[in-house]
Design a protein around this motif. Structure first.
Motif, PDB file in Angstrom:
ATOM      1  N   ASP A   1       0.827  -1.210   0.000  1.00  0.00           N
ATOM      2  CA  ASP A   1       0.000   0.000   0.000  1.00  0.00           C
ATOM      3  C   ASP A   1       0.860   1.259   0.000  1.00  0.00           C
ATOM      4  OD1 ASP A   1      -2.559  -1.438   0.285  1.00  0.00           O
ATOM      5  OD2 ASP A   1      -1.740  -1.987   2.237  1.00  0.00           O
ATOM      6  N   GLU A   2       2.021   1.173   0.672  1.00  0.00           N
ATOM      7  CA  GLU A   2       2.922   2.323   0.746  1.00  0.00           C
ATOM      8  C   GLU A   2       4.360   1.850   0.675  1.00  0.00           C
ATOM      9  OE1 GLU A   2       2.150   4.392   4.400  1.00  0.00           O
ATOM     10  OE2 GLU A   2       0.342   5.376   3.641  1.00  0.00           O
ATOM     11  N   VAL A   3       5.223   2.732   0.185  1.00  0.00           N
ATOM     12  CA  VAL A   3       6.676   2.524   0.243  1.00  0.00           C
ATOM     13  C   VAL A   3       7.261   3.729   0.959  1.00  0.00           C
ATOM     14  CG1 VAL A   3       8.812   2.242  -1.056  1.00  0.00           C
ATOM     15  CG2 VAL A   3       6.700   1.196  -1.909  1.00  0.00           C
ATOM     16  N   HIS A   4       8.048   3.479   2.014  1.00  0.00           N
ATOM     17  CA  HIS A   4       8.670   4.546   2.793  1.00  0.00           C
ATOM     18  C   HIS A   4      10.170   4.533   2.522  1.00  0.00           C
ATOM     19  CE1 HIS A   4       5.262   4.529   6.064  1.00  0.00           C
ATOM     20  NE2 HIS A   4       4.811   4.667   4.837  1.00  0.00           N
ATOM     21  N   LEU A   5      10.699   5.661   2.090  1.00  0.00           N
ATOM     22  CA  LEU A   5      12.129   5.818   1.882  1.00  0.00           C
ATOM     23  C   LEU A   5      12.712   6.525   3.101  1.00  0.00           C
ATOM     24  CD1 LEU A   5      14.708   5.748   0.099  1.00  0.00           C
ATOM     25  CD2 LEU A   5      13.970   7.964  -0.826  1.00  0.00           C
ATOM     26  N   VAL A   6      13.713   5.890   3.733  1.00  0.00           N
ATOM     27  CA  VAL A   6      14.333   6.459   4.924  1.00  0.00           C
ATOM     28  C   VAL A   6      15.743   6.930   4.578  1.00  0.00           C
ATOM     29  CG1 VAL A   6      14.934   6.067   7.344  1.00  0.00           C
ATOM     30  CG2 VAL A   6      13.013   4.833   6.330  1.00  0.00           C
ATOM     31  N   VAL A   7      16.004   8.202   4.831  1.00  0.00           N
ATOM     32  CA  VAL A   7      17.317   8.803   4.573  1.00  0.00           C
ATOM     33  C   VAL A   7      17.724   9.595   5.812  1.00  0.00           C
ATOM     34  CG1 VAL A   7      18.670  10.347   3.113  1.00  0.00           C
ATOM     35  CG2 VAL A   7      16.813   8.989   2.096  1.00  0.00           C
TER      36      VAL A   7
END
Length: 198
Positions: free
Chosen positions: A185-191
């Motif tokens: 449902d979602e993709v979270h990019l962590v930086v």
């Protein structure tokens, strides 16, 4: 960029998947804060099945890796149940209606290739092996109604790896990430510990 964890509280076990029971893929670079963010997404859940699909060498074989695994274990709530297996389809099925955290697809890919001793096999052969295992994972994900969070690695932004095994891993993980993202449902990019919802 804001951390969506606060607005992503999990719903009750067995409820239809909706805004509170979404399927999320968390990606990012090494030490970006992916695992911590993924754990926070499930912080309101008493029962979580934590699936660790990577290799589990003894401490004397790889003390650094052993230390990383132990740090993750200490950080998890005592009510979370840990399952160490590369058979992600079976682990998801066995979790029933409990929320699941898979950490991570990069170590899963390594375990799959290690199991088959396929690092030196032709790329087509390894690709077919991984695709078959990935099909099982995707089928299990498609049947999930409970909240599910998967962690992976973003390995495509650096230099081209010098060794064949590195290039093989990068390409196969990139393709696997795309297929898993399609069913999430979602993709979270962590930086740098900050989260961008893609």
């Amino acid at each position: 960029m804001s951390d969506p964890a606060a607005s992503a509280a999990a719903g009750p076990p067995g409820a239809p998947r909706g805004a509170g029971d979404s399927m999320v893929l968390v990606t990012g670079g090494v030490r970006s804060g992916k695992s911590g963010h993924a754990e926070r997404l499930l912080a309101g859940c008493d029962r979580v099945v934590y699936v660790a699909p990577g290799p589990t060498p003894e401490a004397e074989q790889d003390p650094d890796w052993h230390a990383r695994v132990e740090a993750h274990r200490v950080r998890r709530p005592p009510t979370w149940r840990t399952v160490e297996t590369a058979d992600l389809g079976a682990a998801l099925h066995g979790a029933g209606d409990d929320p699941v955290l898979v950490d991570c697809l990069g170590t899963w890919l390594t375990a799959v290739i290690d199991e088959a001793q396929a690092w030196e096999a032709p790329e087509e052969t390894v690709g077919a092996l991984v695709a078959e295992r990935l099909d099982g994972l995707l089928a299990a994900l498609s049947r999930r109604q409970a909240r599910t969070v998967l962690v992976t690695n973003e390995v495509g932004w650096g230099v081209v790896p010098a060794h064949r095994s590195g290039r093989l891993f990068r390409d196969l993980l990139g393709r696997s990430n795309q297929r898993v993202a399609e069913v999430c449902d979602e993709v979270h990019l962590v930086v740098a510990g900050r989260v961008l919802v893609l």
